[in-house]
Design an enzyme around this catalytic site. Structure first.
Site, short mmCIF file in Angstrom:
data_model
loop_
_atom_site.label_atom_id
_atom_site.label_comp_id
_atom_site.label_asym_id
_atom_site.label_seq_id
_atom_site.Cartn_x
_atom_site.Cartn_y
_atom_site.Cartn_z
N HIS A 86 0.89 -1.17 0.00
CA HIS A 86 0.00 0.00 0.00
C HIS A 86 0.92 1.22 0.00
O HIS A 86 1.67 1.44 0.96
CB HIS A 86 -0.91 0.00 1.23
N GLU A 89 1.54 3.52 3.01
CA GLU A 89 1.95 2.92 4.28
C GLU A 89 3.47 2.77 4.20
O GLU A 89 3.99 1.83 3.59
CB GLU A 89 1.23 1.59 4.51
N HIS A 193 3.04 -3.40 6.78
CA HIS A 193 1.97 -2.43 6.54
C HIS A 193 1.97 -1.35 7.62
O HIS A 193 2.81 -1.34 8.52
CB HIS A 193 0.61 -3.15 6.53
N GLU A 284 1.63 -4.96 10.98
CA GLU A 284 1.15 -3.57 11.00
C GLU A 284 2.04 -2.83 12.00
O GLU A 284 2.04 -3.14 13.20
CB GLU A 284 -0.31 -3.52 11.43
#
Length: 443
Positions: A86, A89, A193, A284
């Site tokens: 992404h 990110e 991410h 994450e």
């Protein structure tokens, strides 16, 4: 002498450039330049190549590190990190550059890093979505169009799905990663991410076969995935606390089953596990997707130990070769631990090798070659991650000289078919139970 002195000066200059990595954001040209500088300064330890191009034609660079960076060596497992799929990110993109810097500068100085690189082939892709990163003109903590590739597609919804037809057009970046996975023997992976602080593991999607009706989609290797996620979270500065990014969202031990968090189809980690024979988790790493550059140094400090400890887990479990009577490798032999059958069976590579990530304990390993009786071997697996060498268990089919044809599972919803099969079997089982009861009743 002058020429030699000039060469030494050039090498020292390149090493100085490579060592000058700052804690800032590096756009496409800077990122490529840095990777080239590292490779030039460490040609025996690194291999730089592009696995494909983005929609806008940017290279998808991968730097490979290890004692044998240019090719696979029998017995040495393959590991990968992928970041920035992404485009908005961004933390993962930058900390992977600092991980590269740390690995090459520690080799030969730090015994653990030296052993890790001598016994592991590590692939690092700092950005899977370079177009999205360049398109993010105004950094934002929560959302921007830079999340998507140039065609407006979410790359983490763009892979074939094991549970349902997601009817997507495979993007150039996705296709490049799929081919990369096909051409290597990856054993362990993580994709980086931002937007939360948690380690998420397979499955992201699910159905009744994986228990999704209970809000958790369980893989056959659920215990291993929990261990992998905890390895990262407990070696991270704060992820293990599980507090998340606000009071509404907490993650015990800093980990979560992907489906339990939210259902996702077409994700990369499920694709790796089902079709790539590679255990991948999603990391994450920041509550803010695109934080200010002055926070990057702390993000690196928070993740440094976890990034290295996670790589070591590629040496969990058991590995070996399957050969015929002449000692020739048998590719495409099925090798799995009993009770852990995969919907797409795990097979040996072109060298007859297999790698199974398993926690310490006793297992029965089943090797199967079409046309021959399966071989079963009981193994006691220790924790060999500190020794950077999984337990070795070979199989030799001595009955004949064997040649097997290439085999692969179709990129269709395999679990959908399994669910239908299970539903079809249930009435038959019920009927058998009823018949047995009737026999007992009238006997």
């Amino acid at each position: 002498m002058r020429a030699a002195a000039g060469e030494v000066a050039a090498v020292l200059c390149l090493m100085a450039l490579a060592a000058a990595l700052d804690f800032g954001y590096h756009h496409a040209e800077e990122l490529e330049a840095y990777l080239r500088e590292v490779h030039a300064a460490h040609p025996a330890l690194t291999h730089l190549h592009s696995i494909g191009r983005s929609v806008e034609g940017r290279d998808l660079w991968v730097l490979v590190l290890g004692r044998f960076p240019t090719q696979h060596k029998i017995g040495i497992p393959e590991f990968k990190y992928v970041a920035n799929m992404h485009g908005d990110e961004t933390v993962g993109r930058e900390i992977l550059l600092h991980l590269i810097d740390y690995l090459v500068t520690s080799y030969g100085r730090d015994p653990n890093i030296t052993k890790l690189l001598n016994n592991t082939r590590i692939h690092i892709m700092p950005t899977m979505n370079p177009d999205g990163f360049e398109a993010t003109k105004v950094p934002h903590c929560y959302y921007s169009r830079g999340r998507y590739n140039k065609n407006g597609e979410d790359l983490n919804r763009n892979f074939p799905d094991a549970f349902e037809n997601n009817n997507v057009t495979i993007q150039p970046e996705t296709r490049a990663v799929m081919n990369w996975i096909k051409n290597e023997t990856f054993v362990l992976s993580a994709n980086l991410h931002g937007g939360a602080l948690v380690a998420s593991y397979t499955f992201d999607n699910g159905n009744s076969v994986t228990g999704s009706s209970k809000g958790y989609s369980r893989s056959p290797d659920d215990d291993v995935f929990i261990h992998l996620a905890k390895t990262y979270s407990f070696n991270h500065a704060s992820m293990y606390k599980g507090t998340g990014c606000d009071s509404r969202q907490t993650f015990p031990d800093g980990i979560t089953n992907g489906y339990s968090w939210y259902q996702l189809e077409g994700g990369m980690q499920d694709y790796n596990y089902v079709w790539g024979q590679c255990f991948e988790i999603t990391l994450e790493l920041s509550c803010c997707k695109y934080p200010p550059a002055d926070q990057l140094e702390k993000f690196w400090t928070d993740n440094k130990v976890a990034l290295v400890e996670y790589i070591k887990q590629v040496h969990l479990g058991v590995k070996g070769q399957v050969t015929d009577r002449n000692g020739n490798p048998i590719p495409n032999a099925i090798v799995e631990a009993q009770g852990r059958s995969h919907v797409c069976p795990y097979r040996t590579n072109a060298h007859g090798e297999y790698f199974l990530l398993l926690l310490p304990g006793k297992y029965v390993i089943n090797a199967t070659v079409p046309g021959f009786k399966s071989m079963l071997k009981t193994v006691e697996i220790p924790d060999n991650t500190a020794n950077f060498n999984a337990l070795k268990q070979d199989f030799s089919f001595s009955e004949a000289s064997i040649r097997t044809r290439p085999a692969s599972c179709p990129k269709v919803p395999l679990y959908q078919g399994l669910e239908r099969s299970s539903a079809a079997v249930k009435p038959t089982l019920h009927l058998l139970v009823l018949m047995a009861a009737m026999i007992l009743l009238f006997r």
